[in-house]
Design an enzyme around this catalytic site. Structure first.
Site, short mmCIF file in Angstrom:
data_model
loop_
_atom_site.label_atom_id
_atom_site.label_comp_id
_atom_site.label_asym_id
_atom_site.label_seq_id
_atom_site.Cartn_x
_atom_site.Cartn_y
_atom_site.Cartn_z
N ASN A 246 2.98 -5.38 -5.70
CA ASN A 246 2.33 -5.50 -7.02
C ASN A 246 0.82 -5.24 -7.00
O ASN A 246 0.13 -5.55 -7.96
CB ASN A 246 2.59 -6.89 -7.63
CG ASN A 246 4.07 -7.14 -7.84
OD1 ASN A 246 4.83 -6.22 -8.12
ND2 ASN A 246 4.48 -8.39 -7.69
N ASP B 139 4.01 -1.94 -2.28
CA ASP B 139 2.65 -2.36 -2.68
C ASP B 139 2.52 -3.84 -3.02
O ASP B 139 1.42 -4.34 -3.20
CB ASP B 139 2.18 -1.54 -3.89
CG ASP B 139 2.98 -1.85 -5.15
OD1 ASP B 139 4.08 -2.43 -5.03
OD2 ASP B 139 2.52 -1.49 -6.24
#
Length: 311
Positions: free
Chosen positions: A217, A215
């Site tokens: 973050n 992802d």
């Protein structure tokens, strides 16, 4: 008495002289031809001899080359024998290693329920990480019970397209169901770096869950929230206890997987971490940094003491 030869005798003498001259001419011609034949024969022999000498010379000149080729041939055969012997020994070593393999009862799950939160490029990265996990588990001394759950969506499509052999993978449970449908809640432990709980020991009767999410973050803390929503146990690896890192403590799926495998083999967290963590993470043993800090603090205190004494 006349001294003149009779005409008949004169004619006869002339014929005899002519015959002798003819015979002499024939003998000279034959002799000449014989000499020529001998000369030609001698010349022909000379050509053969020259040819023979040339061949002998070439043979002598190529002696070193032939010697070199024989040496190379012997060396090649020797290397081939060594290679065969090494291959045989390596095969025996692999057999011994495989004989030493003791599968762990620990269940390790990659939770693929985040498929809709990822772009295709990140799904492809997750696919590669899963491939790495599968390969490492297959050659581990203590392979885990490997589960891939919530398998579907973009991930399955990508695997079908680029890695059709996944349907023949061995020693892995690939399920479309969510892990909570397959394993009892009390056996589940979600591994997440956001958990306040630190995992000091692995319980091989448990099923540890790794979030299958790349992802960058964008979805910080989502695995911890999922564990809380489902009411299951959660914990983080004791990374901060042993390792100082330049980046966040969030590890790739395959790194977490490999650390678990390494711990099952070594039974020492620090060794497991430094066997797996890539150099780009800037990981350093925490005790080394602590020792350096203590030395630096002592040096500073000694310097201040000296300055005070001089005053």
């Amino acid at each position: 008495m006349s001294s003149e030869m009779p005409a008949e005798n004169l004619a006869s003498a002339k014929v005899t002289v002519a015959e002798e001259n003819t015979k002499t001419s024939i003998d000279l011609k034959a002799m000449k031809e014989s000499v020529l034949e001998k000369m030609e024969s001698t010349e022909a022999m000379s050509k053969r001899q020259r040819k023979k000498l040339m061949k002998q010379k070439q043979w002598e000149e190529q002696r070193d080359l032939r010697k070199k080729k024989r040496k190379e041939k012997r060396l090649k055969r020797k290397l081939e024998r060594q290679s065969q012997l090494e291959s045989s020994n390596e095969g025996n070593i692999r057999k011994r290693i495989r004989q030493d393999v003791v599968p762990s009862t620990l269940r390790l799950i990659i939770d693929c329920s985040f498929d809709s939160l990822m772009e295709l490029k990140d799904v492809k990265k997750l696919h590669k990480q899963i491939q790495r996990c599968y390969a490492e588990n297959r050659k581990a001394l203590h392979p885990v019970q490997f589960y891939l759950t919530s398998h579907g969506g973009q991930l399955k499509d990508n695997m079908d397209e680029t890695d059709k052999g996944w349907v023949n993978w061995k020693d892995i449970y690939i399920k479309s169901e969510h892990y909570s449908e397959l394993i009892k809640k009390e056996d589940l432990v979600y591994l997440t770096s956001d958990s306040p709980d630190v995992l000091n020991e692995l319980d091989e009767s448990k099923a540890y869950v790794i979030g299958g999410l790349v992802d960058h973050n964008h979805h910080k803390g989502i695995t911890y929230k999922r564990a809380q929503e489902l009411g299951i146990s959660h914990a983080q690896l004791p990374l901060g206890v042993f390792v100082k890192m330049n980046s966040r403590k969030v590890l790739a799926v395959n790194h977490v997987f490999e650390i678990i495998l390494a711990y099952l083999e070594k039974r020492v967290w620090e060794e497991a971490f430094f066997t797996v963590l890539p150099p780009r993470k800037g990981a350093k043993p925490l005790h080394e940094i602590t020792d350096a800090s203590v030395c630096k603090r002592k040096d500073s205190e000694e310097f201040q003491d000296e300055m005070s004494d001089s005053d």
